[in-house]
Design a protein around this motif. Structure first.
Motif, PDB file in Angstrom:
ATOM      1  N   HIS A 231       0.835  -1.200   0.000  1.00 48.64           N
ATOM      2  CA  HIS A 231       0.000   0.000   0.000  1.00 48.64           C
ATOM      3  C   HIS A 231       0.873   1.254   0.000  1.00 48.64           C
TER       4      HIS A 231
ATOM      5  N   SER B  56       0.508   5.799  -0.670  1.00 45.01           N
ATOM      6  CA  SER B  56      -0.394   6.950  -0.722  1.00 45.01           C
ATOM      7  C   SER B  56       0.253   8.051  -1.543  1.00 45.01           C
TER       8      SER B  56
ATOM      9  N   GLN C 297      -2.965  12.081   0.016  1.00 40.68           N
ATOM     10  CA  GLN C 297      -3.612  11.028   0.803  1.00 40.68           C
ATOM     11  C   GLN C 297      -2.856  10.640   2.066  1.00 40.68           C
TER      12      GLN C 297
ATOM     13  N   THR D 265      -3.913   8.747   5.734  1.00 37.23           N
ATOM     14  CA  THR D 265      -3.412   7.391   5.989  1.00 37.23           C
ATOM     15  C   THR D 265      -2.748   7.337   7.357  1.00 37.23           C
TER      16      THR D 265
ATOM     17  N   HIS E 194      -4.340   4.860  10.166  1.00 31.63           N
ATOM     18  CA  HIS E 194      -3.636   3.597  10.378  1.00 31.63           C
ATOM     19  C   HIS E 194      -2.433   3.675  11.308  1.00 31.63           C
TER      20      HIS E 194
END
Length: 115
Positions: A36, A38, A42, A46, A50
């Motif tokens: 993953h 970003s 973003q 994030t 998270h």
């Protein structure tokens, strides 16, 4: 799309990657089958979702264009396109790794270059 892209990584996990010569992903990446990332737009959300309250983190900037066809832009949170890497991250694609400290208010402090 955007370059660079970003990855938030616990420092011990990044040290393991440096020893191996590649980053295979965090536990969530291994579970999902891709790493993953970003975009600059973003990455703050994030961090909040998270990594809230977590310390000893690094922010990695990665050259998205250099990842080739293994990087896919897929819909995720809120229908936004997020970069996902299908395969390990070669360390030579990392532009820089910087501390991602917690400010006194409990939010992470991002480098000024991240927009």
């Amino acid at each position: 799309m955007d370059t660079p892209i970003y990855k938030i990584v616990p420092r011990p996990l990044w040290r393991e990657a440096e020893a191996k010569g590649r980053f295979e992903g965090a536990p969530v990446d291994l579970k999902d089958g891709y790493i993953h990332f970003s975009t600059g737009a973003q990455v703050r959300e994030t961090a909040e979702r998270h990594f809230s309250g977590e310390d000893d983190l690094l922010l990695l900037a990665i050259d998205a264009d250099a990842l080739g066809d293994a990087l896919k832009w897929e819909r995720s949170r809120g229908g936004q396109l997020f970069p996902h890497l299908y395969g390990p991250l070669p360390l030579d694609r990392v532009l820089w790794a910087e501390d991602l400290p917690l400010a006194p208010d409990g939010h992470h402090t991002f480098p000024a270059s991240v927009r």
